[in-house]
Design an enzyme around this catalytic site. Structure first.
Site, PDB file in Angstrom:
ATOM      1  N   HIS A  83       0.798  -1.236   0.005  1.00 10.87           N
ATOM      2  CA  HIS A  83      -0.072   0.042   0.047  1.00 10.87           C
ATOM      3  C   HIS A  83       0.759   1.300  -0.188  1.00 10.87           C
ATOM      4  O   HIS A  83       0.328   2.414  -0.177  1.00 10.87           O
ATOM      5  CB  HIS A  83      -0.844  -0.048   1.308  1.00 10.87           C
ATOM      6  CG  HIS A  83      -0.276   0.297   2.546  1.00 10.87           C
ATOM      7  ND1 HIS A  83       0.273  -0.831   3.365  1.00 10.87           N
ATOM      8  CD2 HIS A  83       0.103   1.473   3.243  1.00 10.87           C
ATOM      9  CE1 HIS A  83       0.805  -0.232   4.408  1.00 10.87           C
ATOM     10  NE2 HIS A  83       0.788   1.161   4.307  1.00 10.87           N
TER      11      HIS A  83
HETATM   12  C1  UD1 Z   1      -1.429   5.619   6.240  1.00  9.20           C
HETATM   13  C2  UD1 Z   1       0.014   6.148   6.516  1.00  9.20           C
HETATM   14  C3  UD1 Z   1       0.899   4.762   6.473  1.00  9.20           C
HETATM   15  C4  UD1 Z   1       0.377   3.523   7.165  1.00  9.20           C
HETATM   16  C5  UD1 Z   1      -0.792   3.127   6.646  1.00  9.20           C
HETATM   17  C6  UD1 Z   1      -1.527   2.034   7.233  1.00  9.20           C
HETATM   18  C7  UD1 Z   1       0.355   8.409   6.105  1.00  9.20           C
HETATM   19  C8  UD1 Z   1       1.229   9.452   5.566  1.00  9.20           C
HETATM   20  N1  UD1 Z   1       0.460   7.042   5.849  1.00  9.20           N
HETATM   21  O1  UD1 Z   1      -1.246   5.499   4.616  1.00  9.20           O
HETATM   22  O2  UD1 Z   1       2.207   5.120   7.271  1.00  9.20           O
HETATM   23  O3  UD1 Z   1       1.416   2.670   6.804  1.00  9.20           O
HETATM   24  O4  UD1 Z   1      -1.900   4.472   6.758  1.00  9.20           O
HETATM   25  O5  UD1 Z   1      -2.660   1.674   6.589  1.00  9.20           O
HETATM   26  O6  UD1 Z   1      -0.385   8.858   7.182  1.00  9.20           O
HETATM   27  N2  UD1 Z   1      -8.544   4.963   1.488  1.00  9.20           N
HETATM   28  C9  UD1 Z   1      -9.701   4.600   1.671  1.00  9.20           C
HETATM   29  N3  UD1 Z   1     -10.306   4.259   2.917  1.00  9.20           N
HETATM   30  C10 UD1 Z   1      -9.803   4.493   3.965  1.00  9.20           C
HETATM   31  C11 UD1 Z   1      -8.670   5.139   3.915  1.00  9.20           C
HETATM   32  C12 UD1 Z   1      -8.037   5.194   2.872  1.00  9.20           C
HETATM   33  O7  UD1 Z   1     -10.478   4.212   0.587  1.00  9.20           O
HETATM   34  O8  UD1 Z   1     -10.663   4.332   5.118  1.00  9.20           O
HETATM   35  C13 UD1 Z   1      -7.859   5.276   0.327  1.00  9.20           C
HETATM   36  C14 UD1 Z   1      -8.024   6.752  -0.139  1.00  9.20           C
HETATM   37  O9  UD1 Z   1      -8.155   6.561  -1.642  1.00  9.20           O
HETATM   38  C15 UD1 Z   1      -6.810   7.585   0.449  1.00  9.20           C
HETATM   39  C16 UD1 Z   1      -5.799   6.479   0.352  1.00  9.20           C
HETATM   40  O10 UD1 Z   1      -6.501   5.071   0.570  1.00  9.20           O
HETATM   41  O11 UD1 Z   1      -6.673   8.683  -0.437  1.00  9.20           O
HETATM   42  C17 UD1 Z   1      -4.805   6.501   1.338  1.00  9.20           C
HETATM   43  O12 UD1 Z   1      -5.200   6.716   2.592  1.00  9.20           O
HETATM   44  P1  UD1 Z   1      -4.425   7.484   3.672  1.00  9.20           P
HETATM   45  O13 UD1 Z   1      -4.989   7.550   4.843  1.00  9.20           O
HETATM   46  O14 UD1 Z   1      -3.698   8.949   2.898  1.00  9.20           O
HETATM   47  O15 UD1 Z   1      -2.623   6.872   3.720  1.00  9.20           O
HETATM   48  P2  UD1 Z   1      -2.529   5.239   3.824  1.00  9.20           P
HETATM   49  O16 UD1 Z   1      -2.012   4.888   2.206  1.00  9.20           O
HETATM   50  O17 UD1 Z   1      -3.837   4.535   4.235  1.00  9.20           O
END
Ligand code: UD1
Length: 358
Positions: free
Chosen positions: A205
């Site tokens: 991810h």
């Molecule tokens: C975040 C953390 C990462 C951690 C990971 C665990 C940061 C910079 N990164 O990354 O260090 O390892 O969490 O999982 O804080 N999305 C959904 N549903 C959700 C959450 C996210 O669809 O409930 C999708 C969205 O498209 C979003 C993307 O995932 O834009 C990224 O989510 P985000 O919370 O920005 O970062 P993670 O990749 O989850």
């Protein structure tokens, strides 16, 4: 003493569980703030349910967004939350945007900050997590380090006076869940996979493996070429990116499934032939369960897993293929991540190191 935990992303809920239990057991007041960075039920609600974490006292509902938008949305709401609850200490976890935002809000309003999982470094400045953890360590009044290596990094940066080695709280929760599974008979959620010779559990991810479609294509192709089925527990980010660029997550050996709850994940890893991941937590969980791990990154914060031979860094298709089929690692009794009592030690370190507000 009133301790406020601020969490927002999946790995933080796992770390929160043993801390919540340790705070209550020690007779302190605990306020839980959920930023809403992760909002899908499988990334959030199931962890509160399965790990018996109390319902958050405040939910900021920030959701997804660019780094600035997400971090700023948390900052914009934290002042009011801090003023309302008046904690003696704000405890932040790991290295996400929620960690940094909560730490910055608290220090600006003069609330003492403790950082759990302090001192980890990848030395890769292109990772958003590296900035989050460095900035948070330097803002914090108390750096709760999980390992001796983390303590060394804090010392190198002049933070010895605020650093305490407490061990890794993920060990606490992992041992409890593993023992529960073994006592009750492990229900492997991946038992239906047709894998007479075993399977690998995969999670991918990180931004560096998913944002660039060519890189994602390469990783997916490498996993598809594996010698056994690779079950990819697909985070919403990897699903979204794959769909956007028409990359199939079901090709060759690769099978995509939805993310699992924490006990299900541990059960599936326990029964697997190995783990392939770019997650931080899963590298350690594989090691603690003594399952070989292949990490799709150029560096890791959890160097002990590499030194002890249970983890290998692999990025190209050839490297990943070689890593998956390598001989079994040598058995070890080493406990670089503590003995499962880190949460109790972390709470004690907060009580010892932070003066309650008058
Ligand atoms: C975040 C953390 C990462 C951690 C990971 C665990 C940061 C910079 N990164 O990354 O260090 O390892 O969490 O999982 O804080 N999305 C959904 N549903 C959700 C959450 C996210 O669809 O409930 C999708 C969205 O498209 C979003 C993307 O995932 O834009 C990224 O989510 P985000 O919370 O920005 O970062 P993670 O990749 O989850």
């Amino acid at each position: 003493m009133k301790i406020m935990s601020v969490v927002g992303a999946r790995p933080q809920f796992v770390k929160l569980a043993p801390i919540a239990h340790a705070i209550t057991a020690a007779g302190h007041e605990h306020v839980i703030v959920h930023t809403g960075q992760h909002y899908d039920p499988m990334l959030s609600d199931v962890f509160f349910r399965d790990l018996k974490i109390p319902t958050p006292d405040a939910h900021l509902g920030v959701g997804s967004g660019s780094h600035g938008v997400q971090t700023g949305a948390i900052l914009a709401q934290m002042d009011e939350v801090l003023e309302r609850f008046q904690p003696d200490c704000v405890l932040v976890y790991g290295d996400t945007n929620s960690t940094l935002a909560a730490a910055v809000s608290a220090v600006k309003l003069h609330f003492p900050v403790a950082h759990l999982e302090a001192g980890l470094r990848s030395f890769n400045r292109s990772m958003p997590e590296e900035h989050n953890r460095v900035l948070t360590d330097h803002a914090a009044d108390l750096c709760l380090a999980p390992t001796a290596v983390a303590m060394k990094h804090l010392a190198t940066e002049g933070l010895t006076d605020t650093a305490v080695l407490v061990g890794d709280v993920m060990t606490d929760v992992l041992y409890q869940v593993r023992d529960g599974l073994l006592a009750n008979g492990t229900q492997n959620p991946l038992a239906d996979i047709d894998a007479p010779n075993g399977y690998y559990v995969a999670t991918i991810h990180r931004a560096e493996n998913t944002n660039d479609p060519e890189r994602l294509r390469e990783v997916v192709a490498a996993l598809g070429a594996a010698d056994k089925p690779v079950v990819l527990l697909a985070h919403p980010r990897v699903r979204a990116k794959a769909e956007e660029h028409s990359i199939s997550l079901n090709s060759g050996a690769l099978i995509a499934r939805d993310p699992l709850s924490y006990p299900e994940l541990i059960a599936s890893v326990l029964s697997s032939s190995g783990v392939v991941t770019d997650s931080g937590g899963l590298q350690k969980e594989a090691f603690l369960l003594r399952v070989p791990c292949t990490t799709v990154r150029h560096e890791t914060e959890w160097v002990e897993t590499i030194e002890l031979g249970w983890n290998v860094l692999a990025n190209s298709t050839d490297e990943i293929t070689a890593a998956l089929t390598r001989p079994a690692p040598e058995a070890t009794e080493a406990t670089p991540y503590g003995d499962g009592d880190a949460a109790t030690r972390a709470v004690q370190a907060i009580v010892d190191g932070i003066k309650p507000r008058a």
